[in-house]
Every structure is written in structure tokens, then in C-alpha cells.
Design a protein around this motif. Structure first.
Motif, PDB file in Angstrom:
ATOM      1  N   ALA A   1       0.796  -1.025   0.032  1.00 36.89           N
ATOM      2  CA  ALA A   1      -0.126   0.068   0.064  1.00 36.89           C
ATOM      3  C   ALA A   1       0.858   1.131   0.028  1.00 36.89           C
ATOM      4  N   VAL A   2       0.340   2.128  -0.664  1.00 36.24           N
ATOM      5  CA  VAL A   2       1.062   3.543  -0.892  1.00 36.24           C
ATOM      6  C   VAL A   2       0.142   4.459   0.196  1.00 36.24           C
ATOM      7  N   TYR A   3       1.021   5.269   1.134  1.00 34.67           N
ATOM      8  CA  TYR A   3       0.469   6.419   1.817  1.00 34.67           C
ATOM      9  C   TYR A   3       1.107   7.494   1.855  1.00 34.67           C
ATOM     10  N   ARG A   4      -0.043   8.616   1.585  1.00 30.82           N
ATOM     11  CA  ARG A   4       0.393   9.977   1.822  1.00 30.82           C
ATOM     12  C   ARG A   4       0.565  10.536   3.233  1.00 30.82           C
ATOM     13  N   VAL A   5       1.623  10.779   3.793  1.00 34.61           N
ATOM     14  CA  VAL A   5       1.785  10.954   5.165  1.00 34.61           C
ATOM     15  C   VAL A   5       2.029  12.481   5.634  1.00 34.61           C
ATOM     16  N   ALA A   6       1.482  12.857   6.293  1.00 36.87           N
ATOM     17  CA  ALA A   6       1.738  14.454   6.781  1.00 36.87           C
ATOM     18  C   ALA A   6       2.427  14.322   8.552  1.00 36.87           C
ATOM     19  N   ILE A   7       3.568  14.642   8.534  1.00 36.13           N
ATOM     20  CA  ILE A   7       4.100  14.736   9.961  1.00 36.13           C
ATOM     21  C   ILE A   7       4.025  16.041  10.619  1.00 36.13           C
ATOM     22  N   ASP A   8       3.292  16.330  11.653  1.00 33.16           N
ATOM     23  CA  ASP A   8       3.089  17.576  12.394  1.00 33.16           C
ATOM     24  C   ASP A   8       2.523  18.746  11.122  1.00 33.16           C
TER      25      ASP A   8
ATOM     26  N   THR B   1       2.213  -5.247   2.858  1.00 32.60           N
ATOM     27  CA  THR B   1       1.094  -5.670   3.498  1.00 32.60           C
ATOM     28  C   THR B   1       0.956  -7.176   3.485  1.00 32.60           C
ATOM     29  N   ASP B   2       1.772  -8.033   2.959  1.00 29.91           N
ATOM     30  CA  ASP B   2       1.846  -9.227   2.941  1.00 29.91           C
ATOM     31  C   ASP B   2       2.554  -9.845   4.464  1.00 29.91           C
ATOM     32  N   ASN B   3       2.551 -11.044   4.551  1.00 29.53           N
ATOM     33  CA  ASN B   3       3.104 -11.535   5.777  1.00 29.53           C
ATOM     34  C   ASN B   3       4.717 -11.594   5.987  1.00 29.53           C
ATOM     35  N   SER B   4       5.378 -11.284   4.996  1.00 33.01           N
ATOM     36  CA  SER B   4       6.738 -11.060   5.078  1.00 33.01           C
ATOM     37  C   SER B   4       7.241  -9.849   5.753  1.00 33.01           C
ATOM     38  N   GLU B   5       8.445  -9.740   6.320  1.00 33.04           N
ATOM     39  CA  GLU B   5       9.073  -8.587   6.788  1.00 33.04           C
ATOM     40  C   GLU B   5       8.741  -7.345   6.012  1.00 33.04           C
ATOM     41  N   ALA B   6       8.514  -6.501   6.332  1.00 33.14           N
ATOM     42  CA  ALA B   6       8.381  -5.259   5.693  1.00 33.14           C
ATOM     43  C   ALA B   6       9.814  -4.453   5.318  1.00 33.14           C
ATOM     44  N   GLN B   7      10.094  -4.161   4.233  1.00 29.84           N
ATOM     45  CA  GLN B   7      11.212  -3.502   3.811  1.00 29.84           C
ATOM     46  C   GLN B   7      10.780  -2.389   2.672  1.00 29.84           C
ATOM     47  N   SER B   8      10.296  -1.141   3.018  1.00 32.22           N
ATOM     48  CA  SER B   8       9.630  -0.558   1.946  1.00 32.22           C
ATOM     49  C   SER B   8      10.346   0.622   1.665  1.00 32.22           C
ATOM     50  N   ARG B   9       9.623   1.641   1.091  1.00 32.01           N
ATOM     51  CA  ARG B   9      10.203   2.895   0.616  1.00 32.01           C
ATOM     52  C   ARG B   9       9.678   4.217   1.468  1.00 32.01           C
ATOM     53  N   VAL B  10      10.624   5.065   1.792  1.00 31.57           N
ATOM     54  CA  VAL B  10      10.046   6.381   2.073  1.00 31.57           C
ATOM     55  C   VAL B  10      10.823   7.544   1.530  1.00 31.57           C
ATOM     56  N   VAL B  11       9.860   8.308   0.844  1.00 31.67           N
ATOM     57  CA  VAL B  11      10.342   9.615   0.210  1.00 31.67           C
ATOM     58  C   VAL B  11       9.839  10.751   0.574  1.00 31.67           C
ATOM     59  N   TYR B  12      10.648  11.792   1.249  1.00 35.28           N
ATOM     60  CA  TYR B  12      10.091  13.131   1.624  1.00 35.28           C
ATOM     61  C   TYR B  12       9.824  14.041   0.380  1.00 35.28           C
ATOM     62  N   ASP B  13       9.054  14.773   0.482  1.00 37.67           N
ATOM     63  CA  ASP B  13       8.475  15.771  -0.778  1.00 37.67           C
ATOM     64  C   ASP B  13       9.567  16.850  -0.881  1.00 37.67           C
TER      65      ASP B  13
ATOM     66  N   ARG C   1       3.067  19.299   8.512  1.00 42.99           N
ATOM     67  CA  ARG C   1       3.813  20.283   7.642  1.00 42.99           C
ATOM     68  C   ARG C   1       5.259  19.665   6.771  1.00 42.99           C
ATOM     69  N   ILE C   2       5.548  18.261   7.370  1.00 39.85           N
ATOM     70  CA  ILE C   2       6.416  17.625   6.592  1.00 39.85           C
ATOM     71  C   ILE C   2       5.671  16.375   5.744  1.00 39.85           C
ATOM     72  N   ASN C   3       5.775  16.359   4.566  1.00 38.81           N
ATOM     73  CA  ASN C   3       4.847  15.576   3.709  1.00 38.81           C
ATOM     74  C   ASN C   3       5.821  14.601   3.139  1.00 38.81           C
ATOM     75  N   LEU C   4       5.454  13.465   2.917  1.00 39.67           N
ATOM     76  CA  LEU C   4       6.115  12.209   2.449  1.00 39.67           C
ATOM     77  C   LEU C   4       5.355  11.088   1.888  1.00 39.67           C
ATOM     78  N   LEU C   5       5.788  10.266   1.152  1.00 43.84           N
ATOM     79  CA  LEU C   5       5.186   8.978   0.537  1.00 43.84           C
ATOM     80  C   LEU C   5       5.674   7.695   1.085  1.00 43.84           C
ATOM     81  N   LEU C   6       4.817   6.973   1.921  1.00 43.38           N
ATOM     82  CA  LEU C   6       5.291   5.631   2.211  1.00 43.38           C
ATOM     83  C   LEU C   6       4.791   4.565   1.526  1.00 43.38           C
ATOM     84  N   THR C   7       5.840   3.505   1.061  1.00 45.47           N
ATOM     85  CA  THR C   7       5.371   2.186   0.489  1.00 45.47           C
ATOM     86  C   THR C   7       5.457   1.211   1.429  1.00 45.47           C
TER      87      THR C   7
END
Length: 343
Positions: free
Chosen positions: A22-29, A40-52, A31-37
Motif C-alpha cells: 500500500a502507498v500512503y500519503r503521510v503528513a508529519i506535524d 502488507t503481506d506476511n513477510s517482513e516489511a522493507q519498503s520505501r520512504v520519500v520526503y517531498d 508540515r512535513i509531507n512524504l510518501l510511504l510504500t
């Protein structure tokens, strides 16, 4: 007729599309925006973070998939210098029962900062697999109703990719068997394709596509391509490339090449430092429109495959050219016209 039959057989042997990220649009406080991928399966997550704000690569998530909606993911920064990952922060909180949204907090690694965050899902990844050989294609499906036409386009493209990759791998398997490749090496032969979101707005969507292939050699190989789409108010989809968005001229090509080479030097890309990847090489890619370019909030991101700017061990390089430098270069009649500024 035989070709149609082959494609049909491949589709009958393929599993149904499975949602696995799943891809989420995230807002921290707020004012800080980013995308999280997030896996969501049963394996250990090792995904992506990109700050705007930066659009830089190298950040990933580590942790388990959400359990009953609860999540805790470590933000990790990979360093090419020493090949190590550094813990830079932690995302924790609770997703809604349907996984569409969530809330929680981001805490710095030293615990000195603890900021509220919200999540809103914007897309899911679907995966198609062939049952008889190691071929899979992951593609994105967006939640926004006005992106229905784009979703259909991406799903159709995934079907074609699965068909073409299946035929290619079957041919490789036949050739490898004829060449006497060992059963162990034959089992390694595989092709996969996946996609990540670089930008998802009401009128623009930009995707970075990863292509991986293992031919049984010393190691598999991978590379990237880009898919950028302008979205009309009615949901119509129009693909576009670098020179649809930027004014093409020798001067602008030179400016981009200079900026990209300087950034690769800053990142200590070995083939740039030793003179094996030069301004001429970058210029040729730009002029020939063969560079991998995605649109991000911060500007344009250029991805260089392994063996382009450095050795395979160095992996890919990502260079972000900021809007400040590009403002006068954008086409006033192009898909990024809102970023254009008069000289």
C-alpha cells in the motif's frame, strides 16, 4: 493463431492479482509531507520512504506488516559509502480497519522529537504471477475515482508485460537447457517488474518502474524506467516525457547535464570520478530522451542504472534537480506549466 493461443495459455496459468503493498500519503506535524510504500503481506516489511522536500532516495522502512491495524516501522537510511543502514526515526500508530487511513507519531532515533502524523492511502500494489515459471508483474491501482482510466491502462500494461516476459523467459529456459546449464542455475532464471509512486496528484502521476532479470549468471541484473502521466479533469490520461515538460534546447540540455554530473560527483559515483562517465554521456542521454526521469514535488528525479554511473556494487544513483533550477526551463505550455517562472 499460435501466438494468440500462447498468450491465452499464459493467462490461464497466471494467478489472480494479489494486493501486497500500500502507498500512503503521510503528513508529519501537518508540515512535513512524504510518501510511504508499505508491504502488507506476511513477510517482513522493507519498503520505501520519500520526503517531498528533498525527493532523495536511500530511505526505507523495516518492521512487520500491520497487525490488527497497529504498526511500528523503523526509518532506515542506507549509505553507499560504508554499505550500512542507519536508524533515523520510527513511525508508529494505528490504521483504520479498512487500512485507508491512520494516525500515530514519528519519533527521531534519539527520542528528542516526537511528532504527530496522519496517513491516507492513495494506492495499492497488485501482483500477477505465472504459475509454471518465475515471472511476476506488480502494478499500481489508485484509490482516487478520477484515476479509473489510469488504473485500467496500468492493469492492461501489466497483462502485456506478463505475456511478453513469460515468452522471453521460456525462450531463455530453452536456450539455457540446450547450453547445459545446471538444474540449480535453471531454477534461478526469473523476470520481475514492479512500480513505485513518485508523485500522485489530481492532474499528474509519476511512477518509477523496476525491471529485474536473472539469467543464471554471477548475479541478476536490474534497471529502471519511468512512466509519467498528465490527467485531465475528466480523468483522461496522456503519457509525457522529459521534453514535453522542459523546453528542449542545447542550452537547457547543457544546464541539466552540468547539474546532474555535479550531483553524481557529490555522491562519489565512481565512474564519474574516474572519468568513465562524462558530460558527453549525460548529454547524449538527455538529447536522445533516454534518461529515466520522474516527476516529484521537489523537481525532477533522474535515476541512473547500475553500470551507468558506477559499478554494480554501487547500485543505482538518484539525482534530484530542484524546481529552483528548473523553473525557467519548464515549458509554459507543458504538464508542469504551474512550476514555470519567467526568466
Amino acid at each position: 493463431m499460435f501466438r494468440i493461443f500462447t498468450v491465452l495459455c499464459l493467462w490461464l496459468s497466471a494467478t489472480a492479482a494479489l494486493a501486497d503493498a500500500a502507498v500512503y500519503r503521510v503528513a508529519i506535524d501537518n508540515r512535513i509531507n512524504l510518501l510511504l510504500t508499505v508491504n502488507t503481506d506476511n513477510s517482513e516489511a522493507q519498503s520505501r520512504v520519500v520526503y517531498d522536500a528533498s525527493g532523495a532516495g536511500g530511505l526505507s522502512l523495516q518492521g512487520n506488516p500491520p497487525r490488527n491495524g497497529a504498526f511500528q516501522w523503523k526509518e532506515m537510511l542506507y549509505s553507499k559509502t560504508d554499505g550500512q543502514e542507519k536508524h533515523t526515526g520510527t513511525f508508529s500508530g494505528q490504521l483504520s480497519p479498512d487500512g485507508d487511513s491512520g494516525a500515530g507519531a514519528w519519533q527521531s532515533q534519539d527520542g528528542k522529537k516526537n511528532l504527530p502524523l496522519t496517513l491516507q492511502r492513495i494506492a495499492k500494489t497488485q501482483t500477477l504471477k505465472a504459475n509454471d515459471i518465475e515471472v511476476q508483474v506488480s502494478y499500481l491501482q489508485f484509490d482516487a475515482p478520477h484515476l479509473r482510466q489510469l488504473n485500467a491502462l496500468l492493469a492492461d500494461a501489466a497483462k502485456r508485460e506478463l505475456s511478453e516476459s513469460g515468452k522471453a523467459l521460456r525462450k531463455s529456459l530453452q536456450e539455457a537447457k540446450a547450453d547445459g546449464l545446471s538444474p540449480e542455475d535453471l531454477q534461478r532464471l526469473a523476470i520481475s517488474h514492479s512500480a513505485t509512486v513518485e508523485l500522485a496528484g489530481p492532474d499528474l502521476v509519476s511512477l518509477l518502474l523496476l525491471h529485474y532479470q536473472d539469467n543464471g549468471g554471477a548475479h541478476g541484473s536490474y534497471g529502471y524506467s519511468a512512466a509519467n502521466y498528465a490527467i485531465s479533469p475528466e480523468g483522461g490520461v496522456r503519457p509525457f516525457g522529459l521534453w514535453d515538460a522542459v523546453q528542449k534546447s542545447p542550452a537547457n540540455i547543457g544546464k541539466l547535464a552540468k547539474a546532474l554530473l555535479a550531483d553524481l560527483k557529490r555522491q562519489k559515483a565512481s565512474w564519474v570520478l574516474d572519468g568513465n562517465f562524462t558530460s558527453k554521456d549525460v548529454t547524449e542521454r538527455l538529447a536522445g530522451d533516454t534518461a529515466t526521469v520522474t516527476v516529484i514535488p521537489a523537481g525532477l528525479a533522474f535515476t541512473f542504472d547500475p553500470y551507468e554511473a558506477g559499478s554494480f556494487a554501487e547500485g543505482e544513483y538518484r539525482s534530484v534537480i530542484p524546481n529552483k533550477l528548473l523553473a525557467e526551463l519548464y515549458r509554459p505550455d507543458g504538464p508542469l506549466a504551474s512550476r514555470f517562472r519567467q526568466p
